[in-house]
Motif scaffolding. Sequence first.
Motif, mmCIF file in Angstrom:
data_model
loop_
_atom_site.group_PDB
_atom_site.id
_atom_site.type_symbol
_atom_site.label_atom_id
_atom_site.label_comp_id
_atom_site.label_asym_id
_atom_site.label_seq_id
_atom_site.Cartn_x
_atom_site.Cartn_y
_atom_site.Cartn_z
ATOM 1 N N ALA A 14 -19.165 -19.008 -8.763
ATOM 2 C CA ALA A 14 -19.038 -19.970 -9.367
ATOM 3 C C ALA A 14 -18.109 -20.632 -10.947
ATOM 4 N N CYS A 15 -17.817 -19.725 -11.235
ATOM 5 C CA CYS A 15 -17.463 -19.667 -12.914
ATOM 6 C C CYS A 15 -16.142 -19.762 -12.927
ATOM 7 N N PRO A 16 -15.574 -20.055 -13.679
ATOM 8 C CA PRO A 16 -13.863 -20.091 -13.927
ATOM 9 C C PRO A 16 -13.813 -18.987 -15.022
ATOM 10 N N SER A 17 -12.974 -19.040 -14.515
ATOM 11 C CA SER A 17 -11.730 -17.669 -15.338
ATOM 12 C C SER A 17 -12.704 -16.981 -16.899
ATOM 13 N N ASP A 18 -12.294 -18.033 -17.983
ATOM 14 C CA ASP A 18 -12.989 -17.576 -18.966
ATOM 15 C C ASP A 18 -14.291 -17.811 -19.054
ATOM 16 N N ALA A 19 -15.393 -17.301 -18.213
ATOM 17 C CA ALA A 19 -17.460 -17.392 -18.134
ATOM 18 C C ALA A 19 -17.215 -16.450 -18.694
ATOM 19 N N ARG A 20 -18.322 -15.395 -19.225
ATOM 20 C CA ARG A 20 -18.634 -14.321 -19.371
ATOM 21 C C ARG A 20 -19.373 -13.885 -17.911
ATOM 22 N N LEU A 21 -19.369 -12.546 -17.943
ATOM 23 C CA LEU A 21 -20.200 -12.445 -16.458
ATOM 24 C C LEU A 21 -21.495 -11.311 -16.916
ATOM 25 N N VAL A 22 -22.745 -11.773 -16.220
ATOM 26 C CA VAL A 22 -23.861 -11.882 -17.468
ATOM 27 C C VAL A 22 -24.200 -10.404 -16.444
ATOM 28 N N LEU A 23 -24.935 -9.305 -16.380
ATOM 29 C CA LEU A 23 -25.077 -8.270 -15.323
ATOM 30 C C LEU A 23 -26.932 -7.978 -15.802
ATOM 31 N N GLY A 24 -27.476 -7.898 -14.443
ATOM 32 C CA GLY A 24 -29.096 -7.487 -14.593
ATOM 33 C C GLY A 24 -29.292 -6.693 -13.398
ATOM 34 N N VAL A 25 -29.475 -5.638 -13.386
ATOM 35 C CA VAL A 25 -29.598 -4.203 -12.786
ATOM 36 C C VAL A 25 -31.289 -3.553 -12.677
ATOM 37 N N GLY A 26 -32.040 -3.864 -11.263
ATOM 38 C CA GLY A 26 -33.041 -3.103 -11.767
ATOM 39 C C GLY A 26 -34.088 -3.787 -10.429
ATOM 40 N N ARG A 27 -34.728 -2.819 -9.559
ATOM 41 C CA ARG A 27 -35.787 -3.315 -8.808
ATOM 42 C C ARG A 27 -36.800 -4.861 -8.694
ATOM 43 N N PHE A 28 -36.581 -5.452 -8.498
ATOM 44 C CA PHE A 28 -37.873 -6.727 -7.999
ATOM 45 C C PHE A 28 -38.836 -6.379 -7.969
ATOM 46 N N HIS A 29 -39.474 -6.196 -9.458
ATOM 47 C CA HIS A 29 -41.069 -5.995 -9.570
ATOM 48 C C HIS A 29 -41.340 -7.269 -10.555
ATOM 49 N N PRO A 30 -42.276 -7.804 -10.610
ATOM 50 C CA PRO A 30 -43.043 -8.356 -11.573
ATOM 51 C C PRO A 30 -42.685 -8.079 -12.783
ATOM 52 N N GLU A 31 -42.704 -6.499 -13.222
ATOM 53 C CA GLU A 31 -42.559 -6.297 -14.610
ATOM 54 C C GLU A 31 -41.630 -5.657 -15.379
ATOM 55 N N LYS A 32 -39.882 -6.550 -13.947
ATOM 56 C CA LYS A 32 -39.293 -6.387 -14.270
ATOM 57 C C LYS A 32 -38.553 -7.871 -15.186
ATOM 58 N N ARG A 33 -39.114 -9.089 -15.071
ATOM 59 C CA ARG A 33 -39.153 -10.428 -15.665
ATOM 60 C C ARG A 33 -38.068 -11.421 -15.183
ATOM 61 N N TRP A 34 -37.712 -10.585 -13.758
ATOM 62 C CA TRP A 34 -36.325 -11.098 -13.322
ATOM 63 C C TRP A 34 -36.231 -12.829 -13.504
ATOM 64 N N PRO A 35 -37.258 -13.728 -13.192
ATOM 65 C CA PRO A 35 -37.236 -15.159 -13.443
ATOM 66 C C PRO A 35 -36.928 -15.908 -14.784
ATOM 67 N N MET A 36 -37.505 -14.710 -15.779
ATOM 68 C CA MET A 36 -37.505 -14.688 -16.722
ATOM 69 C C MET A 36 -36.550 -15.119 -17.600
ATOM 70 N N VAL A 37 -35.318 -14.165 -17.000
ATOM 71 C CA VAL A 37 -33.927 -13.792 -16.645
ATOM 72 C C VAL A 37 -32.851 -14.371 -16.524
ATOM 73 N N MET A 38 -33.279 -14.967 -14.809
ATOM 74 C CA MET A 38 -32.751 -16.182 -15.226
ATOM 75 C C MET A 38 -32.697 -17.256 -15.605
ATOM 76 N N GLU A 39 -33.582 -18.032 -16.091
ATOM 77 C CA GLU A 39 -33.370 -18.519 -17.269
ATOM 78 C C GLU A 39 -33.571 -18.687 -18.341
ATOM 79 N N ALA A 40 -33.367 -17.605 -19.396
ATOM 80 C CA ALA A 40 -32.435 -17.804 -20.125
ATOM 81 C C ALA A 40 -30.870 -17.677 -19.929
ATOM 82 N N VAL A 41 -30.741 -17.094 -18.934
ATOM 83 C CA VAL A 41 -29.275 -17.338 -19.096
ATOM 84 C C VAL A 41 -28.799 -18.518 -18.345
ATOM 85 N N THR A 42 -29.601 -19.226 -18.030
ATOM 86 C CA THR A 42 -29.173 -20.226 -17.515
ATOM 87 C C THR A 42 -29.789 -21.751 -18.641
ATOM 88 N N ARG A 43 -30.313 -21.343 -19.727
ATOM 89 C CA ARG A 43 -30.383 -22.055 -20.606
ATOM 90 C C ARG A 43 -29.083 -22.002 -21.511
#
Length: 240
Positions: A58-87
Amino acid sequence: QLTAHFESVVAGGAWLADRLMGRGVDAVTSIPLGIDRTAFSPSLRDEALRSRLLGACACPSDARLVLGVGRFHPEKRWPMVMEAVTRAGAGTPLGLVLIGDGVDRARVLRAAAGKPHVQILPPIHDRPRLAAHLASADLLIHGCESETFGLIPAEAMASGLPVVGPDRGGFAHLARPETSEVYRSGDTAAATAALERLLSRDPQTLRAAALEASARVRRDIDHFAELFEHYASVVAKARA
């Protein structure tokens, strides 16, 4: 200790080698891993795929596309990553696509709830398709500080992507100032600031640096050549 019975201890990266030596392990040699650079390339960038992924976020065409790839495991810190991208997205429109699955899926989904700019895709096991996704993003964000080498960041770099990642673990030894930003591991505010620093750079200059760096990512054949040479030297020393 167990390692005293071996002529050599081989670590897949400098970070692990430093940790082992810091714990008193002797005869440690760092032989960093590598990636198949013939499979990952900036030439695989697909603007139509990028547009579809941004649209799913749901982003405009001039948005930047950020990618995250990896296992969903606590050590990957995906919730932190999502919050950082949101901020960071408060200043620059950002869409985040996470590719993966795993034991931490429920927590990842909860963290993504209410964030339309975050889309979660299942693991991509087809290498050419994964390589196209990497090449079509604008940057990769990495959250894990416990990896020996950092294969996904290396594959992203070979795909021509700038990378934001933690200051501990394998990524810290892959990061280059001209194409990467490093943050204090596990710190959401620091990860947000690192994203903002990268996004504030001139896009054309950053892209040119990332394309140039893609050809310098260590290859898997270089890893094995160095590894076998090390084995040969260990055997020769033992025989002598």
